[in-house]
Design an enzyme around this catalytic site. Structure first.
Site, mmCIF file in Angstrom:
data_model
loop_
_atom_site.group_PDB
_atom_site.id
_atom_site.type_symbol
_atom_site.label_atom_id
_atom_site.label_comp_id
_atom_site.label_asym_id
_atom_site.label_seq_id
_atom_site.Cartn_x
_atom_site.Cartn_y
_atom_site.Cartn_z
ATOM 1 N N LYS A 87 -33.932 44.646 15.917
ATOM 2 C CA LYS A 87 -33.671 43.627 16.946
ATOM 3 C C LYS A 87 -33.788 42.265 16.315
ATOM 4 C CE LYS A 87 -32.831 43.764 21.434
ATOM 5 N NZ LYS A 87 -32.231 44.841 22.220
HETATM 6 P P1 NAD Z 1 -27.756 38.658 30.284
HETATM 7 O O1 NAD Z 1 -28.129 37.426 29.559
HETATM 8 O O2 NAD Z 1 -26.323 39.037 30.403
HETATM 9 O O3 NAD Z 1 -28.372 38.628 31.767
HETATM 10 C C1 NAD Z 1 -29.729 38.404 32.045
HETATM 11 C C2 NAD Z 1 -29.848 38.165 33.542
HETATM 12 O O4 NAD Z 1 -31.224 38.128 33.899
HETATM 13 C C3 NAD Z 1 -29.244 36.849 34.012
HETATM 14 O O5 NAD Z 1 -28.561 37.050 35.229
HETATM 15 C C4 NAD Z 1 -30.461 35.970 34.261
HETATM 16 O O6 NAD Z 1 -30.232 34.972 35.243
HETATM 17 C C5 NAD Z 1 -31.439 37.006 34.759
HETATM 18 N N1 NAD Z 1 -32.835 36.611 34.686
HETATM 19 C C6 NAD Z 1 -33.502 35.978 33.704
HETATM 20 N N2 NAD Z 1 -34.777 35.769 34.073
HETATM 21 C C7 NAD Z 1 -34.905 36.296 35.308
HETATM 22 C C8 NAD Z 1 -35.975 36.415 36.233
HETATM 23 N N3 NAD Z 1 -37.182 35.954 35.940
HETATM 24 N N4 NAD Z 1 -35.747 37.016 37.413
HETATM 25 C C9 NAD Z 1 -34.520 37.501 37.733
HETATM 26 N N5 NAD Z 1 -33.471 37.417 36.901
HETATM 27 C C10 NAD Z 1 -33.665 36.827 35.712
HETATM 28 O O7 NAD Z 1 -28.610 39.821 29.584
HETATM 29 P P2 NAD Z 1 -28.334 41.391 29.577
HETATM 30 O O8 NAD Z 1 -27.584 41.718 28.361
HETATM 31 O O9 NAD Z 1 -27.829 41.804 30.916
HETATM 32 O O10 NAD Z 1 -29.803 41.936 29.371
HETATM 33 C C11 NAD Z 1 -30.697 42.158 30.457
HETATM 34 C C12 NAD Z 1 -31.708 43.212 30.041
HETATM 35 O O11 NAD Z 1 -30.992 44.390 29.664
HETATM 36 C C13 NAD Z 1 -32.564 42.835 28.841
HETATM 37 O O12 NAD Z 1 -33.835 43.414 28.987
HETATM 38 C C14 NAD Z 1 -31.828 43.483 27.690
HETATM 39 O O13 NAD Z 1 -32.660 43.700 26.574
HETATM 40 C C15 NAD Z 1 -31.397 44.775 28.359
HETATM 41 N N6 NAD Z 1 -30.309 45.478 27.694
HETATM 42 C C16 NAD Z 1 -29.102 44.888 27.484
HETATM 43 C C17 NAD Z 1 -28.103 45.589 26.817
HETATM 44 C C18 NAD Z 1 -26.722 45.022 26.591
HETATM 45 O O14 NAD Z 1 -25.870 45.756 26.084
HETATM 46 N N7 NAD Z 1 -26.451 43.796 26.964
HETATM 47 C C19 NAD Z 1 -28.346 46.889 26.366
HETATM 48 C C20 NAD Z 1 -29.579 47.472 26.620
HETATM 49 C C21 NAD Z 1 -30.558 46.757 27.284
#
Ligand code: NAD
Length: 458
Positions: A121
């Site tokens: 990561k």
């Molecule tokens: P992203 O940046 O696309 O979206 C994050 C979202 O979370 C945004 O809408 C933001 O406004 C919201 N957010 C931030 N702080 C917040 C809070 N305190 N309360 C409510 N909402 C809040 O990110 P993502 O890629 O969707 O990632 C989100 C989670 O999913 C992370 O934990 C990431 O590690 C995990 N994840 C993502 C992927 C991927 O392929 N993108 C894969 C596996 C896991």
């Protein structure tokens, strides 16, 4: 950056939990390793800590002419099963320990879905909301140049995470390719735009994988009385790549979305609202808040609305000791990494709320990243239906393996305890395992097998 414990802040209760993500990742790992009494303690110690951790500091000339310093990290936790694999996060709260925790979770995630990658990561401490696209492009290029040959198609392969997307991955590919002309560098990074070697279906893969895992778990009877998504009510915390697409896909599968949140607040409607309309509203206004037909509620309240399924899809430590008691969902599907603390896990387990753990539930993203890597190496592009079909097979098989491991562990607690005693392993008798523990047991065993088969070099 600091290894200092971060304590839970709550107005209703005194701080009770250590919320340092790396401490939590190690606790989860050690808890699960207790269910593997035959595992050599030296092996347990070896797989606990990251194999490599890099910190870089670099200057960037910003669009406004000022020069700012940035800190970036990249951690490879394990390469036993293949090259390191894991996303890159841009966020002001990125720390060394968060990156180590996320790398650790990637190792177990890739093992749960049985893809030939280890865990890695990366992150850069920055606030994308205060940066221009030009600033972000320069930060990305300089960060990747600083990492140099510490990433590579066969050593460590980045992907998107919070606040990074296909465009960021295109800059990463281009930077690496400029440094390595004349070879096929497409497999150095996944989650790229489809016209630069990205896989069809990758953008939706994390959410789609979460959907497939949830559907299989319901069909296998994990939530008594709910055997499909038809009519199930769903609340989603976080409305980005994982959360917003999950809301759309769960809705398409027959669920009713009753609450959603992002960093600016949350919305609720007992009758449900259109996920597509919420996505469009966020695109136009920057937030889900204010969607016509919904009530605005406090951000954290999304976790305690009455619903069948709760999807945390934001950041770590959302569900903690101080709020796990107010969760009303019957099932939690962790689209985010590390959203539930160990203390919250114990409370949810006691309350009979099933948790589909992150290392299974959000593994669809890395699974289609693996498909992208294979397509890049073979210079091929698979149809979206083929990608989704292969994803379904992987996620369904992995869900079955976790549910079966869960049943096996809980059916043999006395035997495992006897084996622990025989081998002089310390600690209390084993308690019934939850599904996170089962997923870890499956993953730890797979990584340990490969590590033992390879032997220690030299
Ligand atoms: P992203 O940046 O696309 O979206 C994050 C979202 O979370 C945004 O809408 C933001 O406004 C919201 N957010 C931030 N702080 C917040 C809070 N305190 N309360 C409510 N909402 C809040 O990110 P993502 O890629 O969707 O990632 C989100 C989670 O999913 C992370 O934990 C990431 O590690 C995990 N994840 C993502 C992927 C991927 O392929 N993108 C894969 C596996 C896991």
């Amino acid at each position: 950056m600091s290894a200092q414990p971060v304590l839970a802040q709550s107005t209703s209760a005194p701080p009770t939990e250590d919320l340092n993500p790396f401490t939590i990742a190690v606790q989860q790992y050690e808890h699960a390793a207790r269910y593997l009494p035959e595992l050599d303690p030296d092996m347990v110690a070896y797989m606990r800590r990251p194999g490599r951790f890099i910190a870089v500091e670099f200057p960037v000339q910003m669009q406004d002419g000022t020069v700012k310093l940035f800190i970036g990290y990249r951690c490879v936790h394990s390469r036993s099963r293949g090259p390191g694999k894991g996303g890159i996060r841009y966020h002001p709260d990125v720390t060394a320990d968060e990156v180590k925790a996320l790398a650790n979770w990637m190792t177990w995630k890739c093992a749960v879905v049985d893809i030939p990658f280890g865990g890695a990561k990366g992150g850069v401490v920055c606030d994308p909301k205060k940066l221009t696209k030009d600033d972000l492009r320069k930060i990305t290029r300089r960060y990747i140049a600083e990492l140099g040959d510490d990433i590579g198609p066969n050593t460590d392969i980045p992907a998107p995470d919070v606040n990074t997307n296909a465009e960021t991955m295109a800059w990463i590919y281009d930077t690496y390719h400029m440094m390595h002309p004349g070879i096929n560098s497409l497999p150095v990074v996944t989650g790229k735009p489809v016209d630069i070697g990205g896989s069809l279906g990758r953008r939706e893969a994390t959410a789609r994988g979460c959907l497939f895992v949830t559907e299989r778990a319901l069909a296998r009877g994990v939530v008594p009385g709910i055997d499909s998504l038809k009519g199930a009510s769903v609340a989603v915390q976080g409305f980005g790549n994982a959360g917003a697409i999950a809301a759309e896909l769960y809705e398409e599968a027959g669920a009713v979305i009753v609450a959603a949140s992002d960093s600016r607040g949350a919305i609720h409607s007992r009758e449900g609202f259109s996920a597509k309309a919420a996505v469009e509203h966020k695109r136009k206004t920057g937030s889900v808040v204010g969607l016509p037909g919904t009530a605005t509620i406090a951000g954290e309240a999304v976790l305690s609305v009455p619903c069948d399924i709760l999807i945390p899809a934001a950041l770590e430590n959302s569900i903690r000791a101080d709020n796990a008691g107010s969760v009303k969902a019957r099932l939690i599907a962790e689209a985010a990494n590390g959203p539930t603390t160990p203390a919250a896990d114990r409370i949810l387990n006691q309350r009979g709320i099933a948790v589909l753990p992150d290392i299974l539930a959000n593994a669809g993203g890395v699974t289609v990243s693996y498909f992208e890597w294979v397509q890049n190496i073979e210079n091929e592009q698979w149809d979206e239906e083929a990608v989704n079909q292969k994803l379904w097979t992987k996620m369904t098989r992995s869900t079955d393996a976790v549910i079966d491991t869960h049943a096996r562990l809980n059916g043999s607690l006395a035997k495992l305890d006897a084996e622990r005693k025989k081998r002089g392993r310390p600690g209390e008798p084993l308690q019934p395992a939850d599904m996170r523990t089962a997923a870890y047991v499956l993953a730890i065993q797979r990584v340990a097998n490969v590590t033992a088969e390879r032997g220690i070099w030299p």
